[in-house]
Design a protein around this motif. Structure first.
Motif, PDB file in Angstrom:
ATOM      1  N   GLY A   1      -1.836   5.806 -18.546  1.00 56.91           N
ATOM      2  CA  GLY A   1      -1.980   5.666 -19.959  1.00 56.91           C
ATOM      3  C   GLY A   1      -1.321   4.555 -20.508  1.00 56.91           C
ATOM      4  O   GLY A   1      -1.389   3.588 -19.880  1.00 56.91           O
ATOM      5  N   PRO A   2      -1.303   4.495 -21.889  1.00 52.73           N
ATOM      6  CA  PRO A   2      -1.387   5.624 -22.909  1.00 52.73           C
ATOM      7  C   PRO A   2      -2.925   5.899 -23.029  1.00 52.73           C
ATOM      8  O   PRO A   2      -3.796   5.227 -22.556  1.00 52.73           O
ATOM      9  CB  PRO A   2      -0.672   5.159 -24.041  1.00 52.73           C
ATOM     10  N   ASN A   3      -2.965   6.800 -24.211  1.00 46.01           N
ATOM     11  CA  ASN A   3      -4.418   7.148 -24.571  1.00 46.01           C
ATOM     12  C   ASN A   3      -5.357   7.671 -23.116  1.00 46.01           C
ATOM     13  O   ASN A   3      -6.440   7.437 -23.115  1.00 46.01           O
ATOM     14  CB  ASN A   3      -5.079   5.952 -25.098  1.00 46.01           C
TER      15      ASN A   3
ATOM     16  N   PHE B   1      -8.124  13.736  -9.881  1.00 40.03           N
ATOM     17  CA  PHE B   1      -9.086  13.115 -10.876  1.00 40.03           C
ATOM     18  C   PHE B   1      -7.750  12.170 -11.685  1.00 40.03           C
ATOM     19  O   PHE B   1      -6.744  12.719 -12.080  1.00 40.03           O
ATOM     20  CB  PHE B   1      -9.606  14.122 -11.927  1.00 40.03           C
ATOM     21  N   VAL B   2      -7.875  11.181 -12.221  1.00 37.40           N
ATOM     22  CA  VAL B   2      -6.990  10.243 -12.695  1.00 37.40           C
ATOM     23  C   VAL B   2      -7.794   9.554 -13.971  1.00 37.40           C
ATOM     24  O   VAL B   2      -8.898   8.714 -13.827  1.00 37.40           O
ATOM     25  CB  VAL B   2      -6.401   9.054 -12.195  1.00 37.40           C
TER      26      VAL B   2
ATOM     27  N   GLN C   1       0.820  -1.387  -0.268  1.00 39.12           N
ATOM     28  CA  GLN C   1      -0.026   0.010  -0.013  1.00 39.12           C
ATOM     29  C   GLN C   1       0.861   1.185  -0.033  1.00 39.12           C
ATOM     30  O   GLN C   1       0.623   2.216  -0.735  1.00 39.12           O
ATOM     31  CB  GLN C   1      -1.051   0.122   1.112  1.00 39.12           C
ATOM     32  N   ARG C   2       1.841   1.331   0.803  1.00 45.09           N
ATOM     33  CA  ARG C   2       2.893   2.561   0.815  1.00 45.09           C
ATOM     34  C   ARG C   2       3.335   2.877  -0.403  1.00 45.09           C
ATOM     35  O   ARG C   2       3.709   3.792  -0.928  1.00 45.09           O
ATOM     36  CB  ARG C   2       3.775   2.421   2.108  1.00 45.09           C
ATOM     37  N   ALA C   3       4.033   1.727  -1.068  1.00 47.22           N
ATOM     38  CA  ALA C   3       4.755   1.803  -2.152  1.00 47.22           C
ATOM     39  C   ALA C   3       3.778   2.129  -3.211  1.00 47.22           C
ATOM     40  O   ALA C   3       4.272   3.164  -4.219  1.00 47.22           O
ATOM     41  CB  ALA C   3       5.417   0.525  -2.701  1.00 47.22           C
ATOM     42  N   GLU C   4       2.726   1.507  -3.504  1.00 47.16           N
ATOM     43  CA  GLU C   4       1.963   2.027  -4.609  1.00 47.16           C
ATOM     44  C   GLU C   4       1.324   3.187  -4.628  1.00 47.16           C
ATOM     45  O   GLU C   4       1.224   4.092  -5.413  1.00 47.16           O
ATOM     46  CB  GLU C   4       0.807   0.898  -4.923  1.00 47.16           C
TER      47      GLU C   4
ATOM     48  N   ASP D   1      -0.374   0.657 -17.202  1.00 48.17           N
ATOM     49  CA  ASP D   1       0.432   0.389 -15.647  1.00 48.17           C
ATOM     50  C   ASP D   1      -0.388   0.739 -14.578  1.00 48.17           C
ATOM     51  O   ASP D   1      -0.894  -0.002 -13.957  1.00 48.17           O
ATOM     52  CB  ASP D   1       1.788   1.278 -16.165  1.00 48.17           C
ATOM     53  N   VAL D   2      -0.499   2.106 -14.360  1.00 45.31           N
ATOM     54  CA  VAL D   2      -1.042   2.594 -13.189  1.00 45.31           C
ATOM     55  C   VAL D   2      -2.933   2.162 -13.373  1.00 45.31           C
ATOM     56  O   VAL D   2      -3.382   2.508 -14.622  1.00 45.31           O
ATOM     57  CB  VAL D   2      -1.045   3.901 -12.926  1.00 45.31           C
ATOM     58  N   SER D   3      -3.293   1.623 -12.251  1.00 45.35           N
ATOM     59  CA  SER D   3      -4.654   1.143 -12.473  1.00 45.35           C
ATOM     60  C   SER D   3      -5.521   1.655 -11.574  1.00 45.35           C
ATOM     61  O   SER D   3      -4.902   2.175 -10.536  1.00 45.35           O
ATOM     62  CB  SER D   3      -4.785  -0.507 -12.673  1.00 45.35           C
ATOM     63  N   GLY D   4      -6.619   1.076 -11.479  1.00 38.28           N
ATOM     64  CA  GLY D   4      -7.700   1.479 -10.296  1.00 38.28           C
ATOM     65  C   GLY D   4      -6.936   1.115  -8.923  1.00 38.28           C
ATOM     66  O   GLY D   4      -7.493   1.934  -7.941  1.00 38.28           O
TER      67      GLY D   4
END
Length: 963
Positions: free
Chosen positions: A336-338, A398-399, A200-203, A406-409
């Motif tokens: 992303g991308p997009n 907002f994301v 949790q801390r890392a992400e 890569d980065v997800s919900g």
């Protein structure tokens, strides 16, 4: 690669990308013979002190023999892993299997290994050793090693802390000036808690680096106005970003130092100073070059708005995978991308790195959207007054994840969980890449603050740009599992905003009792009916008549809030005309002041085409914290609210569409409500208000239940070791198999689940012999696939009291349905009469282990009347599972029938849950039918399927999704 003497091929499944403590990434992989030069280079960069701690003596350089030993492994008894960034080692770990006396050993009989670490000094403190320990422990368990031993110098406190903080069961001793640590490798509750906390801390930190940068470079800012990059550059500048902003365009003329008032450069490498985040808006074919330059400049993260990736087809998917691999090789994470971009309204950041032309008003709602178009719609809806929901609503962050490469919900949930500026999380999801992890994170987040989710693409494949593991579970089952985790599941983005508006600044209702008051009898009755339809308990509406004044509304609302028989109040209002009619501003003030006097219950307003009232109410509908405090007793805490929120000013009216909203530090608008009052959410339709209220009621009940989640019971008669031995023996015969009846009964019996014997009856004489062995009365059943579990088709004969009845029934079955070879008849001793049910457990490749329950029979199957819980199931889960199906009244004495033994049924489900949880090789269990009688349960049919367990599961080490 490895030499011919190595006993195993290169274990590619040990490779993994991980997020480190500071939010950067590294890759963990096995060390091979090709790594000799990398190992030497790595060792040369390690300080003499670290070398001394590793070898207990001065050791300035590695000999050729050392290099060979540390790079040649058999991947069984000798294993080495390296953490890498780019092509360089930043840390290593190895184990060597040992036997009695600490000597090198081989074979499964030696289940202990000696472990040792070395981390480059420049990377110490980033959590490299902790991540390596998780992964080497998983590798060791896979190779049959159950314990690690480590010898550490007492002065090496950092390494001692790595071991002691890991959460494993340990034994420590001190001998000859060396600390010896021994610990088992089986995951414990504490080791898992430590692992999840580190994750949790890392992400969260990795997302924070993207949302709160000190310096941003926009790469791809065209020389002429317009275009994506130039627009984002202007949005960041106009939003009042507090950090350093740079424009980057490789085609800038020599000597041009500025673009739109922003320092401009031809390459990010030319920037004198650090860059935390790069917004990439160049064509897809140029992105690799840009990523390489960002990596060389130590950029921490990328927001890639460029399109042309997985959403465009197979070639784009390959391009997307290469993008992720390249970025991670430099320790960077990608949104992303997009992507549509990111926004952070915090006064100390004020970042609008998105295509939204206006900076949203600061508030307490976090918003995540996988779709750019839906993100635009949600931002617009939350930013405006009027439209779907009246009132100014504010965002914290907002994301827009775009293709979610890569980065997800899941990552954003980790960030929101500890973000003090976010009280409510809203998510629009089109796919869930790791439902098992999402459910775990959602449960933890929902215990602290509301999480509202709407899922698109529910009835078909997800977007082409999203790479997700396929789930075998229907959407309804996944939704049920999310609700079990505390997620507020809604069906539309309108519902998403409606629920978020209510939850952001109103207290949670204590129950389902609703008071209704207003100046329209008809609107009150519509609200009453809507409450009943949503499972709420409304009081009869109070009609104040169209002649009601603002004072009448104030008095009625005050009485309703003071009434202990109600948990929430819905106020309905329609336009009034004529002399003495109530004014919009006066009515809004009357409702606000009455609600502020008793702020312990939620108040919702349903209005019909009252533009003035909508505007007046909207002045009190911001999710930003109010700087003042109401007089009188302290109000009840709202969902997720801090005791002392940071004051944030409101800014200009949000319905001024021609002017951008000013930064949140500007002056408050003239129509702002008095300080200390609470916003009143207003809705244009009774159904929408009541639906949002029903979601809040259900969530409030979940929060109360979650405070005591129950426990997983221990049963003394469970033979876990015997079941493991049986499973190992069965799997030795094949990779996956459905068990025979005898093996199924034996395995289930090890967990206290006893199946009634069913003896085959290929002939009438065999049926008579089976009945004599079992004892009358018996049942005769056809087990052919088209008749199995279909008593309604006539393939079952019950209560056969003697041999004559049995032979007559046998003849009837064969006459009606065909030969015994087709029917496959069996004889079974009669069980006590009761309600037929079915209990199933399955390990889904995406969602994990799921326990399901319902009544047996075609009707329940057609209606989809099944309830589901994640395994392991607690005693409270089992109790609620039995009561969750629509046909549950049949178990509790419906219309005069005898209630059945539901405690025995719950115990049966708990035992099945334990079996699947203890043995991941058990991938499917079906008990059908399970007859629940007034006293006891009878399992009349069962099937079990085994398969080798996956190499890694959610109990394994932290990893990012593979690319």
């Amino acid at each position: 690669m490895q030499t011919s003497s190595d006993r195993h091929e290169y274990p590619a499944h040990w490779e993994a990308d991980v997020v480190l403590r500071d939010g950067g990434t590294a890759r963990i992989r096995p060390i091979t013979a090709d790594d000799a030069e990398r190992l030497v280079s790595f060792y040369e960069q390690v300080s003499d002190e670290s070398k001394y701690y590793r070898f207990f003596a001065p050791y300035p350089r590695l000999s050729a023999k050392d290099v060979h030993r540390f790079t040649h492994h058999d991947f069984v008894d000798r294993v080495g892993l390296a953490a890498t960034v780019g092509d360089d080692f930043i840390g290593t770990v190895r184990y060597d299997r040992i036997g009695a006396g600490g000597r090198p050993a081989t074979g499964a009989e030696a289940d202990e290994a000696e472990v040792a670490f070395l981390v480059q000094d420049a990377h110490q403190g980033r959590g490299v050793a902790s991540a390596l320990l998780e992964h080497i422990a998983a590798v060791a368990r896979e190779r049959g090693i159950r314990r690690f031993a480590a010898e550490v110098l007492p002065a090496n406190t950092k390494m001692i802390k790595v071991f002691t903080d890991a959460g494993y069961t340990q034994k420590r001793s001190f001998e000859d000036g060396v600390v010896r640590l021994e610990f088992g490798l089986e995951p414990t509750d504490r080791s898992l808690a430590v692992q999840y906390a580190r994750e949790q801390r890392a992400e969260a930190r990795s997302v924070q680096r993207l949302l709160a940068p000190g310096a941003v470079a926009v790469i791809g800012t065209g020389r002429t106005p317009g275009g994506v990059g130039r627009s984002i550059l202007g949005n960041i500048r106009d939003g009042g970003f507090t950090g350093r902003l740079y424009a980057v365009n490789g085609a800038l003329p020599e000597g041009q130092k500025e673009l739109d008032g922003v320092p401009a450069f031809r390459s990010v490498r030319d920037i004198d100073g650090p860059v935390d985040v790069a917004v990439v808006a160049v064509p897809a074919e140029r992105v690799p070059e840009v990523v390489a330059e960002c990596g060389e400049h130590d950029v921490q993260g990328l927001v890639v708005v460029s399109a042309g990736y997985a959403e465009s087809g197979p070639e784009g998917r390959d391009r997307q995978r290469a993008l992720v691999r390249q970025a991670r090789s430099h320790g960077m994470r990608i949104i992303g991308p997009n992507s549509f971009g990111v926004i952070n309204t915090a006064p100390e950041v004020r970042l609008n790195a998105s295509l939204a032309p206006e900076m949203p008003r600061a508030g307490r709602i976090g918003l995540f959207a996988q779709s750019g178009a839906i993100g635009v719609a949600l931002l617009s809806r939350l930013h405006r007054r009027g439209g779907g929901v009246t009132g100014v609503t504010g965002l914290s962050t907002f994301v827009s994840s775009g293709n979610r490469a890569d980065v997800s919900g899941n990552d954003v949930l980790q960030y929101w969980y500890e973000d003090a500026d976010t009280d409510v999380a809203l998510m629009y999801l089109e796919s869930i890449g790791n439902p098992r992890k999402f459910t775990r994170l959602a449960r933890r987040t929902a215990a602290a603050k509301p999480l509202v989710v709407v899922q698109g693409a529910r009835h078909g494949a997800g977007p082409r740009g999203h790479a997700v593991r396929a789930t075998q579970l229907p959407h309804a089952t996944v939704s049920a599992l999310l609700r079990q985790a505390g997620v507020i599941r809604v069906d539309t983005i309108t519902d998403l905003v409606d629920a978020g508006l209510l939850l952001a600044r109103q207290p949670l209702p204590a129950g389902p009792r609703v008071a209704i008051l207003g100046n329209s009898e008809s609107l009150g009755l519509l609200t009453y009916d809507a409450c009943l339809a949503e499972g709420l308990r409304p009081h009869p509406p109070q009609d104040l008549t169209t002649a009601a004044s603002a004072a009448d509304f104030h008095a009625a609302l005050s009485r309703a809030l003071a009434d202990d028989s109600s948990d929430a109040v819905v106020v309905t209002a329609i336009p009034s005309v004529g002399e003495g009619s109530v004014g919009d501003a006066a009515l809004a003030e009357a409702l606000r002041s009455a609600a502020a006097e008793r702020p312990t219950k939620p108040v919702l307003v349903v209005h019909v085409e009252l533009g003035g009232l909508a505007e007046a109410l909207s002045a009190a509908t911001s999710t930003a914290p109010q700087p003042g405090a109401a007089s009188g007793p302290d109000p009840a805490p709202r969902t997720g609210e801090r005791a002392e929120p940071r004051p944030v000013d409101e800014g200009a009216p949000a319905d001024d569409k021609d002017a951008p909203a000013p930064p949140s530090g500007d002056a408050r608008p003239d129509d702002a409500p008095p300080e200390g009052t609470h916003p009143l959410p207003a809705y244009p339709a009774a159904e929408r208000a009541v639906r949002a209220l029903a979601q809040a009621v259900a969530y409030g009940q979940w929060r109360r239940d979650a405070a005591d989640p129950g426990k997983v019971p221990e049963y003394e008669d469970i033979d876990e070791r015997g079941a493991a031995t049986l499973i190992d023996g069965l799997l030795a015969r094949g990779q996956g198999l459905s068990l025979t009846t005898d093996a199924t009964c034996e395995l289930l019996a090890a967990y206290g689940v006893h199946v009634h014997r069913a003896l085959p009856a290929p002939t009438p004489d065999a049926a008579a012999e089976a009945a004599r062995a079992l004892g009358h009365p018996v049942a005769l059943k056809a087990t052919a696939p088209h008749l199995r579990h279909r008593a309604d088709l006539g393939g079952v004969r019950l209560d056969l009291a003697d041999e004559e009845q049995l032979r007559r029934a046998y003849a009837e079955l064969t006459e009606l349905f065909g030969s015994p070879e087709e029917l496959r008849p069996v004889v079974q001793r009669m069980a006590p009469r009761g309600v037929d049910t079915v209990v199933r457990a399955v390990i889904d490749p995406a969602a994990g282990a799921v326990l399901s329950f319902g009544l047996a029979g075609a009707a329940s199957q057609l209606l989809g009347d099944m309830a589901h819980r994640l395994i392991p199931v607690t005693d409270r889960d089992a109790t609620s599972l039995v009561r969750s199906i629509r046909t549950a009244p049949l178990l509790f004495g419906w219309r005069g029938s005898a209630p059945v033994d539901t405690p025995a049924l719950e115990e049966l489900m708990l035992r099945v849950s334990r079996l699947v949880h203890d043995h991941p090789e058990v991938v499917a269990v079906t008990l059908e039918p399970v007859v629940v009688a007034p006293h006891g349960v009878s399992v009349l049919g069962a099937s079990v399927r085994l398969a080798p367990p996956p190499a890694r599961d959610d109990l394994g080490p932290r990893t990012l999704p593979a690319y």
